[in-house]
Write a protein that holds these residues in place. Sequence first.
Motif, short mmCIF file in Angstrom:
data_model
loop_
_atom_site.label_atom_id
_atom_site.label_comp_id
_atom_site.label_asym_id
_atom_site.label_seq_id
_atom_site.Cartn_x
_atom_site.Cartn_y
_atom_site.Cartn_z
N LEU A 165 0.95 -0.90 -0.26
CA LEU A 165 0.10 0.25 -0.24
C LEU A 165 0.81 0.84 0.19
N LEU A 166 1.63 1.45 0.49
CA LEU A 166 2.50 2.36 0.89
C LEU A 166 4.01 2.99 0.05
N THR A 167 4.30 1.25 -1.06
CA THR A 167 4.59 1.55 -1.98
C THR A 167 4.75 1.94 -3.11
N SER A 168 3.04 1.60 -3.52
CA SER A 168 2.00 1.77 -4.73
C SER A 168 1.93 3.67 -4.46
N THR A 169 1.69 4.25 -3.25
CA THR A 169 1.94 5.66 -3.23
C THR A 169 3.15 5.96 -4.33
N ALA A 170 4.68 5.49 -4.86
CA ALA A 170 5.14 6.23 -5.56
C ALA A 170 4.50 6.24 -7.19
N PHE A 171 3.68 6.09 -7.47
CA PHE A 171 2.90 6.39 -8.57
C PHE A 171 2.48 7.48 -8.76
N TRP A 172 2.08 8.15 -7.63
CA TRP A 172 1.78 9.62 -7.37
C TRP A 172 3.65 10.62 -6.66
N PHE A 173 3.44 9.97 -5.70
CA PHE A 173 4.72 10.91 -4.83
C PHE A 173 6.19 10.19 -5.38
N VAL A 174 6.76 11.15 -5.18
CA VAL A 174 8.27 11.07 -5.57
C VAL A 174 9.08 10.61 -3.89
N GLN A 175 9.16 11.71 -3.10
CA GLN A 175 9.79 10.93 -1.75
C GLN A 175 9.20 9.95 -0.96
N ILE A 176 8.75 9.45 -0.95
CA ILE A 176 8.49 8.37 -0.35
C ILE A 176 8.49 7.26 0.42
N TRP A 177 10.20 7.73 0.80
CA TRP A 177 11.57 7.22 2.15
C TRP A 177 10.71 7.60 3.66
N GLY A 178 10.37 8.46 3.35
CA GLY A 178 10.44 9.15 5.10
C GLY A 178 9.43 7.94 5.29
N VAL A 179 8.20 7.47 4.74
CA VAL A 179 6.82 7.33 5.13
C VAL A 179 7.34 5.87 5.39
N LEU A 180 8.53 5.08 4.72
CA LEU A 180 8.80 3.79 4.85
C LEU A 180 9.18 4.02 6.00
N GLU A 181 10.07 4.83 6.67
CA GLU A 181 11.48 4.89 7.42
C GLU A 181 10.27 4.96 8.82
N LEU A 182 9.34 5.55 8.38
CA LEU A 182 8.50 6.39 10.00
C LEU A 182 7.46 4.42 10.40
N PHE A 183 7.09 4.03 9.42
CA PHE A 183 6.25 2.63 9.55
C PHE A 183 7.40 1.65 9.83
N GLN A 184 8.36 1.94 9.61
CA GLN A 184 9.40 0.55 10.14
C GLN A 184 9.63 0.99 11.62
N SER A 185 9.69 2.55 12.39
CA SER A 185 9.86 2.83 13.48
C SER A 185 9.43 2.06 14.54
N ILE A 186 7.51 2.25 13.74
CA ILE A 186 6.47 2.32 14.29
C ILE A 186 5.75 1.25 14.76
N TYR A 187 7.07 -0.05 13.75
CA TYR A 187 6.67 -1.51 13.83
C TYR A 187 7.57 -1.67 14.83
N GLN A 188 8.94 -1.35 14.96
CA GLN A 188 9.50 -1.72 16.46
C GLN A 188 8.96 -1.53 17.06
N ALA A 189 8.00 -1.26 17.16
CA ALA A 189 7.25 -0.83 18.87
C ALA A 189 6.48 -2.15 19.41
N GLY A 190 6.38 -3.15 18.04
CA GLY A 190 5.99 -4.88 17.87
C GLY A 190 6.57 -5.22 18.74
N ARG A 191 8.12 -4.74 18.92
CA ARG A 191 9.31 -6.15 20.56
C ARG A 191 8.34 -6.20 21.60
N TRP A 192 7.35 -4.88 21.37
CA TRP A 192 7.08 -5.30 23.43
C TRP A 192 5.40 -5.23 22.74
N PRO A 193 4.29 -6.05 24.46
CA PRO A 193 2.90 -6.35 23.86
C PRO A 193 2.34 -5.51 23.99
N ILE A 194 1.19 -4.92 23.38
CA ILE A 194 0.81 -3.59 23.48
C ILE A 194 0.17 -3.57 24.90
#
Length: 206
Positions: A165-194
């Motif tokens: 979903l995030l990668t597909s936005t590259a069809f409309w936006f050029v700089q989306i690497w920052g969004v992927l980095e943000l997603f990865q940072s949020i995903y790291q919260a998964g190393r702890w129970p919610i």
Amino acid sequence: MQSLRLVQKFLQINALNELQYRANFFMQLFNSLLELAFGLVGLAIVFYHTENLAGWTQAELLAVLGVYMIIVGITRVVIQPNMSRLMRDIHRGNLDFMLIKPVDAQFLVSAWEIELWKLLDILLGVDVLGFAVFQLGEVVGIVQAMTFGVMLLCGGLIIYSFWLLLTSTAFWFVQIWGVLELFQSIYQAGRWPITIYPTWLRLGLT
């Protein structure tokens, strides 16, 4: 059958590419062990001050860490490299060559690259999970193991869907690497129970 043959070919090609630089295996092993060490140190610091965290014992949190490492490994083996390549192909105009091939385009862009050395993350995650289950003294039956496998597969598909979903936005936006980095940072919260997070953050992460 055609898809299975393609996956086999992709595995062979990627294996040959990886084996050209065998030192990468030791670098990946060092990196995986370093990440595991940081996770274990974090747990040790927490349980140096308390016997449980929001009702979770050390062994239970170790099991969560093992599952997290398995999912991270799956992401790094096949999802992340293919989504990164897809993004580059969209920006460079190379995706057209994928679309004209007589194969399902989504399958092709999702299985083209496989980083085999990242399988070490999965193996370490399985070891950590197995050790945690041993510490808990639990007996895992066949039904429980199969259910866990299905849930793990569903989790991987959800992460794949988010990446696509995030990668597909590259069809409309050029700089989306920052969004992927943000997603990865949020995903790291998964190393702890919610359940250890405040309610507002728990809802946001969910």
